[in-house]
Each structure stands twice: as C-alpha cells, then as structure tokens.
Design a protein around this motif. Structure first.
Motif, PDB file in Angstrom:
ATOM      1  N   LEU A   1       5.787  -4.954   7.105  1.00  0.00           N
ATOM      2  CA  LEU A   1       4.751  -4.012   7.486  1.00  0.00           C
ATOM      3  C   LEU A   1       3.410  -4.723   7.309  1.00  0.00           C
ATOM      4  O   LEU A   1       3.006  -5.029   6.186  1.00  0.00           O
ATOM      5  CB  LEU A   1       4.807  -2.748   6.616  1.00  0.00           C
ATOM      6  CG  LEU A   1       6.099  -1.921   6.718  1.00  0.00           C
ATOM      7  CD1 LEU A   1       5.998  -0.672   5.841  1.00  0.00           C
ATOM      8  CD2 LEU A   1       6.394  -1.531   8.158  1.00  0.00           C
ATOM      9  N   GLU A   2       2.744  -5.035   8.415  1.00  0.00           N
ATOM     10  CA  GLU A   2       1.563  -5.886   8.406  1.00  0.00           C
ATOM     11  C   GLU A   2       0.299  -5.067   8.150  1.00  0.00           C
ATOM     12  O   GLU A   2       0.079  -4.034   8.789  1.00  0.00           O
ATOM     13  CB  GLU A   2       1.421  -6.625   9.734  1.00  0.00           C
ATOM     14  CG  GLU A   2       2.671  -7.368  10.194  1.00  0.00           C
ATOM     15  CD  GLU A   2       2.937  -8.644   9.405  1.00  0.00           C
ATOM     16  OE1 GLU A   2       2.153  -8.935   8.477  1.00  0.00           O
ATOM     17  OE2 GLU A   2       3.921  -9.335   9.718  1.00  0.00           O
TER      18      GLU A   2
ATOM     19  N   GLU B   1      -2.436   7.093   6.074  1.00  0.00           N
ATOM     20  CA  GLU B   1      -1.865   7.614   7.318  1.00  0.00           C
ATOM     21  C   GLU B   1      -1.449   6.459   8.224  1.00  0.00           C
ATOM     22  O   GLU B   1      -0.411   6.517   8.903  1.00  0.00           O
ATOM     23  CB  GLU B   1      -2.877   8.509   8.028  1.00  0.00           C
ATOM     24  CG  GLU B   1      -2.318   9.189   9.273  1.00  0.00           C
ATOM     25  CD  GLU B   1      -3.326  10.072   9.972  1.00  0.00           C
ATOM     26  OE1 GLU B   1      -2.971  10.650  11.021  1.00  0.00           O
ATOM     27  OE2 GLU B   1      -4.474  10.188   9.485  1.00  0.00           O
ATOM     28  N   ALA B   2      -2.252   5.408   8.226  1.00  0.00           N
ATOM     29  CA  ALA B   2      -1.945   4.245   9.062  1.00  0.00           C
ATOM     30  C   ALA B   2      -0.649   3.567   8.643  1.00  0.00           C
ATOM     31  O   ALA B   2       0.223   3.293   9.473  1.00  0.00           O
ATOM     32  CB  ALA B   2      -3.107   3.255   9.019  1.00  0.00           C
ATOM     33  N   VAL B   3      -0.496   3.279   7.342  1.00  0.00           N
ATOM     34  CA  VAL B   3       0.707   2.557   6.897  1.00  0.00           C
ATOM     35  C   VAL B   3       1.963   3.405   7.069  1.00  0.00           C
ATOM     36  O   VAL B   3       3.061   2.882   7.281  1.00  0.00           O
ATOM     37  CB  VAL B   3       0.568   2.072   5.436  1.00  0.00           C
ATOM     38  CG1 VAL B   3      -0.586   1.092   5.296  1.00  0.00           C
ATOM     39  CG2 VAL B   3       0.408   3.227   4.467  1.00  0.00           C
ATOM     40  N   ALA B   4       1.802   4.725   7.010  1.00  0.00           N
ATOM     41  CA  ALA B   4       2.956   5.607   7.181  1.00  0.00           C
ATOM     42  C   ALA B   4       3.493   5.563   8.611  1.00  0.00           C
ATOM     43  O   ALA B   4       4.663   5.888   8.859  1.00  0.00           O
ATOM     44  CB  ALA B   4       2.580   7.039   6.804  1.00  0.00           C
TER      45      ALA B   4
ATOM     46  N   VAL C   1       0.844  -1.200   0.000  1.00  0.00           N
ATOM     47  CA  VAL C   1       0.000   0.000   0.000  1.00  0.00           C
ATOM     48  C   VAL C   1       0.875   1.245   0.000  1.00  0.00           C
ATOM     49  O   VAL C   1       0.598   2.234  -0.690  1.00  0.00           O
ATOM     50  CB  VAL C   1      -0.941   0.002   1.220  1.00  0.00           C
ATOM     51  CG1 VAL C   1      -1.747   1.303   1.283  1.00  0.00           C
ATOM     52  CG2 VAL C   1      -1.881  -1.195   1.163  1.00  0.00           C
ATOM     53  N   LEU C   2       1.972   1.208   0.763  1.00  0.00           N
ATOM     54  CA  LEU C   2       2.916   2.331   0.808  1.00  0.00           C
ATOM     55  C   LEU C   2       3.517   2.586  -0.571  1.00  0.00           C
ATOM     56  O   LEU C   2       3.586   3.726  -1.040  1.00  0.00           O
ATOM     57  CB  LEU C   2       4.015   2.010   1.821  1.00  0.00           C
ATOM     58  CG  LEU C   2       4.781   3.158   2.471  1.00  0.00           C
ATOM     59  CD1 LEU C   2       3.849   4.075   3.244  1.00  0.00           C
ATOM     60  CD2 LEU C   2       5.858   2.588   3.390  1.00  0.00           C
TER      61      LEU C   2
END
Length: 355
Positions: A193-194, A180-183, A89-90
């Motif tokens: 990164l789960e 925002e969450a994955v960052a 996703v990032l």
C-alpha cells in the motif's frame, strides 16, 4: 500533533549487518540513526510518538524504551509484515485518531531537523505536506510532479519514466483526511500500500497537497555508501573532547572525540573521528570520518572513512577504508605463505580483495 515513526523494515540493502541488527539502529557517529529522527521530532515540539515496529521490535524497544530519554511518550505499534508506508498508517489508525501527524521514516537522515516544516504545516494545515529533493536517478524513489505554481499535481512510486527529478524525502505531514485515503487503497505492483497512492487519492479528491523542496542534506541510510556519507556529514560538526586516556606518544589532529574509558597509545588519529567508550587503539592510524564503537580493539592497523560497530577488533591490518564493520567482528591479516585469502562470510556479504 503526533508523530508516526516507521521502524519496521528489514534492511535488505544493509545485509549482512541487518541479519542481526535493526537497520534503524546502525550507528552514525556512534549514535543510532533512529535517534537523530526522534531528537528532531522532540525539537519540533511533538511529544506523542507512535513507532511502527516489525520483526526487530524487541531490539527497537530495548534501545528507545518509553521515549523519556528523548522527552517523548512512545507507543509501539506492531506491523506484522512490511506491506508499505500507507499500510503503516492503516495499522496506526486507532493511535492517531483525528490528530494531525508527521510521518518520519526511521532510517532517514535530514540535516537541520523538521521544526520549520512542522511550523509551516501547523500554520497552513493542508491535507498533506511533503518534502522533496532533487535526485540524479528518480526511478529509485517516489516522484512528484508540480504545476507552474509549485502545487503537487501527481505522484508516482519508482516510475520507469519519471516526470520530474523531485523525489519524496522520508518525512510527510498529514491531517486525519489521509485515513480515508489509505482505507481506499489497493496493493501496488510491488504488493504494498503506497503512500504516494494515498497522497494522489487526496489530490484527486480535491484536497490540498503542498510541498517543500529542500536544498539541505537528506539521505536514506539504506545502503553502506549512504551510511558512510551520513557518518562523514555528522562528524563534520563533531565537538572534540578527550574523556578517556591518550598517552604522550599519541597524536590527535583536528576534531577527535575519545569517549570515557577509551585508551589511545602510540597512535595517530586525524579527525573528524570518534573513539567509543572502552575502546583500545594502539600503534595504529585512524583517519578522518571514522567512527569506532564501544569496546573495540584497533591494534597495529590503519583505518579511514569507516564505521566499526561495538566489540570488534582489527589487528595487524594495512589498510581498511570505506568499510562498514559489524558487531563482534575480527579482522586479521592472512598468513604470508602460502598466499591465500581465508574468508568466513555470511549471506549477502560484499568483499573487495587486493591481490
């Protein structure tokens, strides 16, 4: 709304097949498993698809092309290493921008597609919507914990002590809040990164996360047993047809598809089964739930409940079952004397010998 399809994994559980082939392109009923996902996305009315690719990018891109064959517009997004679903996703952040999106794991198979799931998300628009299914051993999956009202309150990746038997299916829907969450994520104990951590971050930040428990069929086709089971399931709905040549000494029973250019002579085929284009089946028995790829040769042999990839040959062998046979493979009987097994096997091969 866009789709993000993950097709960058290395497929370690399908070795040695995946030493030379992308795991998402291993065929089910003679069609790559990835194609079923792309068709489900198109059927849900989504047109823009980003495909995250890794070391097998050339093979994926050659198979899918620009996506027009599926009614899609495909953009390829390179992930340098498989560092987790949230990392994908990032990587896709610029492509996804502020659009809602469905994330679909390219080696997953969901019976019935995702149209109803997408329609529910579009109408309700939680920050995240996940699909769950009951599994016998949740320690192998991301696991969700629900409250009494069915709202997701916690998620954990491959827990040693699962709080439920509800595993995350490989289809997720998100608004732009997930970026925002994955960052904010840090690598897990697995060094990845789960996506479960990203969804947990959304929950902790007060965002709404909804779930759907599916009673239909879902499989992660990451190992041979699951590949064969999905192949069985797809063949159950096979439309029979004879587009090649079948001689009068042959017998086709049940749902059998003989593709163009295929030739069947002096053989018995019991469906559901598919014989790929240009394949020759002579003096043989092909049993139920068998998919034989293009350009293969099955001669004086018996095979059942198996997948045979293109250009392979099985000659003079009794009997092959519950097998996944790769591209350009030759299977022949050993000499009668002296009684011995002669094997040429690649890394991570698995062989069972009856002696």
């Amino acid at each position: 709304m866009k789709a993000l399809v993950l097709a960058g994994g290395s497929g370690t559980r399908l070795r040695p097949i995946t030493h030379t082939s992308a795991k998402q392109l291993v065929p089910v009923a003679n069609k790559p498993v990835l194609f079923y996902g792309l068709e489900a996305i198109a059927a849900a009315g989504i047109r823009e698809v980003g495909i995250v690719v890794g070391d097998t990018h050339a093979e994926i891109e050659a198979a899918v092309g620009d996506g027009s064959a599926f009614g899609l517009q495909v953009t390829y997004l390179r992930q340098e290493a498989p560092l987790g679903l949230a990392h994908a996703v990032l990587v896709a952040g610029d492509y996804l921008a502020d659009d809602d999106f469905v994330m679909y794991l390219g080696d997953n198979f969901v019976v019935g597609g995702i149209t109803s799931l997408v329609e529910r998300f579009r109408a309700d628009r939680p920050a995240a919507q996940i699909m769950l299914t009951q599994v016998p051993d949740p320690r192998q999956f991301g696991v969700a914990e629900l409250d009494a009202g069915g709202r997701v309150v916690g998620l954990e990746e491959k827990p040693a002590l699962p709080k439920s038997d509800l595993a995350l299916v490989g289809v997720y829907l998100f608004t732009a809040a997930v970026h925002e969450a994955v960052a904010e994520l840090k690598p897990s104990w697995r060094g990845e990164l789960e996506i479960t951590d990203a969804i947990q971050w959304l929950i902790d930040a007060g965002h709404r996360v909804e779930s759907t428990v599916i009673s239909g069929y879902w499989k992660d086709t990451g190992n041979v047993t699951d590949m064969l089971e999905v192949n069985r399931l797809v063949l159950e709905s096979l439309d029979p047809a004879v587009r090649g040549k079948v001689d009068g000494a042959s017998e086709l029973i049940g749902r059998v598809l003989v593709e163009e250019g295929a030739v069947v002579r002096g053989s018995r085929i019991v469906g559901p089964a598919v014989v790929g284009p240009g394949t020759r089946v002579t003096d043989s028995y092909v049993g139920p739930f068998t998919s034989i790829g293009a350009g293969c040769v099955i001669a004086d042999s018996e095979i059942e409940y198996s997948i045979v990839l293109s250009r392979s040959s099985i000659t003079g062998v009794r009997r092959v079952e519950a097998s996944l046979i790769g591209h350009d493979v030759e299977v022949t009987p050993a000499p009668n004397t002296p009684r011995a097994h002669r094997l040429v096997l690649g890394d991570h091969s698995k062989v069972q010998i009856s002696s």
